[in-house]
Write a protein that holds these residues in place. Structure first.
Motif, mmCIF file in Angstrom:
data_model
loop_
_atom_site.group_PDB
_atom_site.id
_atom_site.type_symbol
_atom_site.label_atom_id
_atom_site.label_comp_id
_atom_site.label_asym_id
_atom_site.label_seq_id
_atom_site.Cartn_x
_atom_site.Cartn_y
_atom_site.Cartn_z
ATOM 1 N N HIS A 51 0.812 -1.215 0.000
ATOM 2 C CA HIS A 51 0.000 0.000 0.000
ATOM 3 C C HIS A 51 0.847 1.268 0.000
ATOM 4 N N GLY A 52 2.148 1.130 0.222
ATOM 5 C CA GLY A 52 3.017 2.296 0.299
ATOM 6 C C GLY A 52 4.125 2.243 -0.725
ATOM 7 N N LYS A 53 4.820 3.354 -0.856
ATOM 8 C CA LYS A 53 5.988 3.410 -1.736
ATOM 9 C C LYS A 53 7.049 4.294 -1.110
ATOM 10 N N MET A 54 8.272 4.126 -1.598
ATOM 11 C CA MET A 54 9.402 4.753 -0.957
ATOM 12 C C MET A 54 10.500 5.028 -1.983
ATOM 13 N N GLN A 55 11.134 6.192 -1.861
ATOM 14 C CA GLN A 55 12.301 6.499 -2.679
ATOM 15 C C GLN A 55 13.469 6.825 -1.759
ATOM 16 N N LEU A 56 14.577 6.108 -1.951
ATOM 17 C CA LEU A 56 15.771 6.322 -1.153
ATOM 18 C C LEU A 56 16.694 7.301 -1.857
ATOM 19 N N VAL A 72 29.851 8.258 1.033
ATOM 20 C CA VAL A 72 28.500 8.590 1.479
ATOM 21 C C VAL A 72 28.553 9.533 2.681
ATOM 22 N N LEU A 73 27.779 10.613 2.586
ATOM 23 C CA LEU A 73 27.709 11.608 3.659
ATOM 24 C C LEU A 73 26.365 11.583 4.379
ATOM 25 N N GLY A 74 25.380 10.946 3.776
ATOM 26 C CA GLY A 74 24.071 10.915 4.400
ATOM 27 C C GLY A 74 23.084 10.144 3.555
ATOM 28 N N ARG A 75 21.912 9.951 4.127
ATOM 29 C CA ARG A 75 20.857 9.223 3.428
ATOM 30 C C ARG A 75 19.492 9.666 3.949
ATOM 31 N N ILE A 76 18.454 9.406 3.160
ATOM 32 C CA ILE A 76 17.081 9.685 3.583
ATOM 33 C C ILE A 76 16.141 8.875 2.701
ATOM 34 N N ALA A 77 14.960 8.577 3.226
ATOM 35 C CA ALA A 77 13.910 7.940 2.444
ATOM 36 C C ALA A 77 12.687 8.848 2.438
ATOM 37 N N ALA A 78 12.100 9.035 1.268
ATOM 38 C CA ALA A 78 10.821 9.726 1.135
ATOM 39 C C ALA A 78 9.743 8.656 0.998
ATOM 40 N N ILE A 79 8.666 8.784 1.761
ATOM 41 C CA ILE A 79 7.725 7.673 1.946
ATOM 42 C C ILE A 79 6.285 8.146 1.767
ATOM 43 N N VAL A 80 5.527 7.378 1.014
ATOM 44 C CA VAL A 80 4.079 7.554 0.933
ATOM 45 C C VAL A 80 3.437 6.336 1.577
#
Length: 378
Positions: free
Chosen positions: A55-60, A70-78
């Motif tokens: 039911h959801g989706k995510m972009q890393l 690599v200096l950082g990371r995040i996920a955008a989530i619906v």
């Protein structure tokens, strides 16, 4: 002079691996960070292995310097279940980690927000990894002790970075800590005796492992009823709960899971877990193989896990207000002590849940950590 960097979306298996790997390098040497098992993180982020993606989706996203570090990371989530319940246009961010450079954090937030806008979202809330039914919240106070099992940890400067970017606090959550040296059971016991007299048809039993699936479904049904009006609550799907129950079955102590029944009908429950972080801290790279499993097997299991965490408790709405939560807390603390556990963390507790807060403070519990969820309009 700071080195240049860029932020880009994760598309390949190699990039996904680097996304997973980053915290193990970033927190190396931090005495308070407890490494999760890499295979668990990988399953959480895998679209075919985590029912959240039904039911959801995510972009890393990854932030990297010119040399590819690599200096950082995040996920955008619906979260589709969140939108189905609230229809508020809120997306989420999660899995956020960043070196101590605000411009890197800013660029990561920019990337996540741009993706969420493209999905039609009008707000963003977090951190959620990936939902409030998983590890969630930002640690804002209590950095001097390791987190309990399935609780987050982060550097103190993350609070400043979110607020500088324009996030404001949406909810405060507390982790209460009760040690047997300071627990006051006398007042609670008097209250529990009164509850029992007023509810003579209600009985208490422990989790029955021989009918684990049946008991687990009873817990899910009570949870979705009891928590439905709580801030941020999103019901778990059957498959999401089945995944959670399967994972917890491997570590649960059935003598620390209690169900209350009224004439045989399950009406309330509480789940406590041994604090496996006491063992996982010995696996700084988060790998079971080739040497991690040997380290765990060499761990002093006979005297292990002096603490437990109470992550879940629920009372059906029509039974709320009868003091049944106090009965569940009492049983957990008293029976936990009999089984050799010296302390219990109860987390998290919403700042708005004054009834539970009053019960925990009457017991002798003290605030050990403060967490928060943040939000921002897009």
């Amino acid at each position: 002079m700071t080195t240049p960097f860029s932020v880009r979306p994760v598309h390949t298996r190699r990039d996904r691996k680097r996304f997973i790997d980053f915290p193990y390098t970033f927190y190396r040497g931090d005495r308070y960070w407890v490494p999760p098992l890499r295979m668990d993180v990988a399953k959480t982020l895998h679209p075919r292995k985590n029912p959240f993606f039904e039911h959801g989706k995510m972009q890393l996203f990854l932030a990297e310097d010119a040399g590819g570090q690599v200096l950082g990371r995040i996920a955008a989530i619906v979260n589709g279940m969140h939108l189905k319940k609230y229809a508020d246009g809120n997306g989420f961010f999660g899995f956020f980690e960043c070196v101590e450079r605000y411009e890197v954090a800013e660029a990561l937030f920019d990337a996540a927000e741009a993706w969420l806008r493209a999905q039609g979202m009008t707000g963003v809330r977090g951190p959620a990894n990936p939902s409030l039914n998983d590890t969630a919240g930002l640690l804002v106070r209590g950095f001097d002790r390791r987190p309990s099992i399935l609780m987050p940890y982060n550097p103190p400067y993350y609070v400043d970075y979110l607020e500088r970017y324009g996030f404001s606090r949406a909810m405060t959550m507390w982790a209460y800590y009760a040690h047997q040296k300071f627990v006051r059971t006398d007042k609670l016991e008097r209250g529990v005796a009164l509850v029992r007299r007023r509810n003579p048809t209600i009985t208490l039993r422990t989790l029955d492992m021989s009918r684990f699936d049946e008991d687990a479904h009873a817990v899910l049904d009570i949870y979705n009823d009891a928590w439905s009006d709580n801030w941020g609550h999103v019901p778990m799907t059957e498959r999401e709960f089945a995944r959670l129950a399967r994972d917890l079955k491997q570590i649960v102590d059935p003598e620390l899971v209690y169900l209350l029944e009224d004439d045989g009908e399950p009406i309330a429950f509480v789940v406590s877990l041994p604090n496996l972080n006491e063992a996982l801290v010995n696996l700084p790279d988060g790998r079971l193989f080739p040497t991690g499993l040997l380290k765990l097997l060499a761990y002093d299991w006979l005297h292990a896990f002096k603490e437990i965490r109470m992550p879940l408790m629920g009372v059906r709405k029509k039974y709320q207000g009868r003091g049944l939560d106090a009965l569940l807390i009492h049983e957990t603390v008293v029976r936990g002590q009999r089984r050799g556990y010296v302390a219990c963390e109860m987390s998290w507790v919403l700042d708005t849940n004054r009834v539970l807060i009053n019960a925990l403070e009457a017991l002798g519990g003290v605030v050990d950590k403060e967490y928060a969820m943040y939000e921002k309009a897009l």
